[in-house]
Design an enzyme around this catalytic site. Structure first.
Site, PDB file in Angstrom:
ATOM      1  N   ARG A  72      10.366  11.522 -56.023  1.00  0.00           N
ATOM      2  CA  ARG A  72      10.235  12.468 -56.988  1.00  0.00           C
ATOM      3  C   ARG A  72      10.382  11.288 -58.745  1.00  0.00           C
ATOM      4  O   ARG A  72      10.230  12.138 -59.375  1.00  0.00           O
ATOM      5  CB  ARG A  72      11.286  13.166 -56.535  1.00  0.00           C
ATOM      6  CG  ARG A  72      11.633  14.173 -57.597  1.00  0.00           C
ATOM      7  CD  ARG A  72      10.477  15.673 -57.923  1.00  0.00           C
ATOM      8  NE  ARG A  72       9.948  15.956 -56.392  1.00  0.00           N
ATOM      9  CZ  ARG A  72       8.746  16.379 -55.828  1.00  0.00           C
ATOM     10  NH1 ARG A  72       7.057  16.136 -56.996  1.00  0.00           N
ATOM     11  NH2 ARG A  72       8.203  17.074 -55.436  1.00  0.00           N
ATOM     12  N   GLU A 156      15.914  -6.036 -49.577  1.00  0.00           N
ATOM     13  CA  GLU A 156      16.205  -6.201 -50.673  1.00  0.00           C
ATOM     14  C   GLU A 156      18.135  -6.702 -50.519  1.00  0.00           C
ATOM     15  O   GLU A 156      18.499  -6.275 -50.215  1.00  0.00           O
ATOM     16  CB  GLU A 156      16.920  -5.428 -51.433  1.00  0.00           C
ATOM     17  CG  GLU A 156      18.054  -5.578 -52.944  1.00  0.00           C
ATOM     18  CD  GLU A 156      17.859  -4.428 -54.047  1.00  0.00           C
ATOM     19  OE1 GLU A 156      16.959  -3.758 -54.425  1.00  0.00           O
ATOM     20  OE2 GLU A 156      18.710  -4.273 -54.062  1.00  0.00           O
TER      21      GLU A 156
HETATM   22  P1  GTP Z   1      15.763   0.154 -58.971  1.00  0.00           P
HETATM   23  O1  GTP Z   1      14.991   0.899 -59.155  1.00  0.00           O
HETATM   24  O2  GTP Z   1      17.339   1.241 -59.268  1.00  0.00           O
HETATM   25  O3  GTP Z   1      16.047  -0.154 -57.348  1.00  0.00           O
HETATM   26  O4  GTP Z   1      16.147  -0.958 -59.966  1.00  0.00           O
HETATM   27  P2  GTP Z   1      15.143  -2.447 -59.939  1.00  0.00           P
HETATM   28  O5  GTP Z   1      13.966  -1.993 -59.442  1.00  0.00           O
HETATM   29  O6  GTP Z   1      14.838  -2.687 -61.611  1.00  0.00           O
HETATM   30  O7  GTP Z   1      16.136  -3.468 -59.329  1.00  0.00           O
HETATM   31  P3  GTP Z   1      17.573  -4.326 -60.001  1.00  0.00           P
HETATM   32  O8  GTP Z   1      17.209  -5.555 -59.077  1.00  0.00           O
HETATM   33  O9  GTP Z   1      17.064  -4.067 -61.475  1.00  0.00           O
HETATM   34  O10 GTP Z   1      18.685  -3.372 -59.311  1.00  0.00           O
HETATM   35  C1  GTP Z   1      18.735  -3.105 -58.292  1.00  0.00           C
HETATM   36  C2  GTP Z   1      19.780  -3.429 -57.601  1.00  0.00           C
HETATM   37  O11 GTP Z   1      20.919  -4.316 -58.699  1.00  0.00           O
HETATM   38  C3  GTP Z   1      20.956  -1.753 -58.370  1.00  0.00           C
HETATM   39  O12 GTP Z   1      20.846  -0.949 -57.306  1.00  0.00           O
HETATM   40  C4  GTP Z   1      22.378  -2.594 -58.527  1.00  0.00           C
HETATM   41  O13 GTP Z   1      22.575  -2.532 -56.258  1.00  0.00           O
HETATM   42  C5  GTP Z   1      22.171  -3.744 -58.848  1.00  0.00           C
HETATM   43  N1  GTP Z   1      22.084  -3.942 -60.038  1.00  0.00           N
HETATM   44  C6  GTP Z   1      20.859  -3.617 -60.824  1.00  0.00           C
HETATM   45  N2  GTP Z   1      21.724  -4.052 -62.150  1.00  0.00           N
HETATM   46  C7  GTP Z   1      22.899  -4.009 -62.039  1.00  0.00           C
HETATM   47  C8  GTP Z   1      24.130  -3.762 -63.167  1.00  0.00           C
HETATM   48  O14 GTP Z   1      23.788  -3.423 -63.741  1.00  0.00           O
HETATM   49  N3  GTP Z   1      25.167  -3.366 -62.668  1.00  0.00           N
HETATM   50  C9  GTP Z   1      25.924  -3.096 -61.235  1.00  0.00           C
HETATM   51  N4  GTP Z   1      27.692  -3.302 -61.257  1.00  0.00           N
HETATM   52  N5  GTP Z   1      24.583  -4.012 -60.167  1.00  0.00           N
HETATM   53  C10 GTP Z   1      23.178  -3.651 -60.883  1.00  0.00           C
HETATM   54 MG    MG Z   2      17.885  -0.167 -56.320  1.00  0.00          MG
END
Ligand code: GTP
Ligand code: MG
Length: 240
Positions: A72, A156
């Protein structure tokens, strides 16, 4: 009933829910497959090198409501085909290593397996996020053999050191406490902590390099012709 809600009778609703449960089950199986692969690598590596590159493994299956909430929020189409294509973090596995150099070792050993396909890779270690976040993220797909079909399921995988994990879990808590609006002074403190964590990783890595990790003299896998008689005699001697 609000106008945008489709009208479904109870039977249709039940069928829909069963389909979604079946769909989610594939992701659970994919986590099981990847976790087994990583556990095998851990035990095999430990046996060959008398050293363990993996501290621990965590996994999580996204809750069904979180999957639909993401669909969503990101404006994806509300159907299984669209979820399969767009939501690639339903199955998540996190591997915690002791040392930075272990991260690439694990990555290469996984990506090199012939049933694993690397779909995407984000190196937040080479390029740390502005807030200080470091980790290696892989999106891989893996075949899952169901009773009536084979599906390729995305997983992932986040690979990071203990220090990276320590920092990320604290940052996560702070981020949620402030609902994403972390005050600038705390942002600064977090950046400093990230710097300290990175320095610790570097220090531990250089100490680790000083330690001699001799490999056991395991024979080549091709040494099939090796005569095992002495081993047999050894067993006989022990049992008599
Ligand atoms: P989503 O669409 O939310 O899944 O993010 P994305 O597609 O931009 O992927 P990204 O690789 O940035 O992040 C995926 C996952 O990495 C997140 O769900 C967190 O578990 C972890 N992660 C990414 N950035 C951060 C951060 O700044 N802090 C923390 N604690 N975890 C992070
Ligand atoms: Mg994520």
């Amino acid at each position: 009933m609000r106008s945008w809600q489709p009208t479904l009778d109870i039977e249709d609703f039940r069928a829909l829910r069963e389909q979604f449960t079946d769909f989610m089950l594939g992701y659970k199986f994919a986590i099981d497959e990847i976790t087994t692969k990583i556990n095998i690598l851990r035990e095999d590596f430990n046996n060959a090198h008398e050293y363990n590159p993996i501290e621990h493994i965590n996994s999580r299956l996204k809750a069904p409501e979180s999957v639909l909430e993401k669909v969503r929020r990101k404006n994806y189409a509300m159907n299984l085909a669209s979820i399969r294509e767009n939501v690639l973090d339903i199955a998540g596995v996190r591997v915690i290593c002791s040392f930075i150099s272990d991260i690439t070792k694990i990555r290469d050993m996984l990506v090199g397996q012939e049933d694993i396909t690397l779909l995407d890779e984000r190196d937040y270690i080479g390029n740390r996020k502005p807030n200080g976040y470091r980790s290696l993220h892989l999106i891989v797909s893996i075949p899952v053999f169901r009773s009536d079909r084979t599906d390729r399921i995305p997983v992932e995988i986040q690979i990071r050191t203990i220090a990276m994990d320590f920092w990320a879990s604290l940052e996560h808590k702070i981020y949620y406490k402030y609902r994403g609006e972390v005050p600038p002074n705390l942002q600064g403190e977090l950046a400093e902590a990230a710097e300290a964590a990175a320095a610790l990783d570097e220090k531990m890595e250089s100490l680790h390099r000083l330690v001699d990790h001799r490999s056991k003299s395991l024979p080549d896998p091709v040494a099939d012709e090796l005569d095992l008689t002495a081993l047999y005699m050894g067993f006989l001697g022990k049992n008599s």
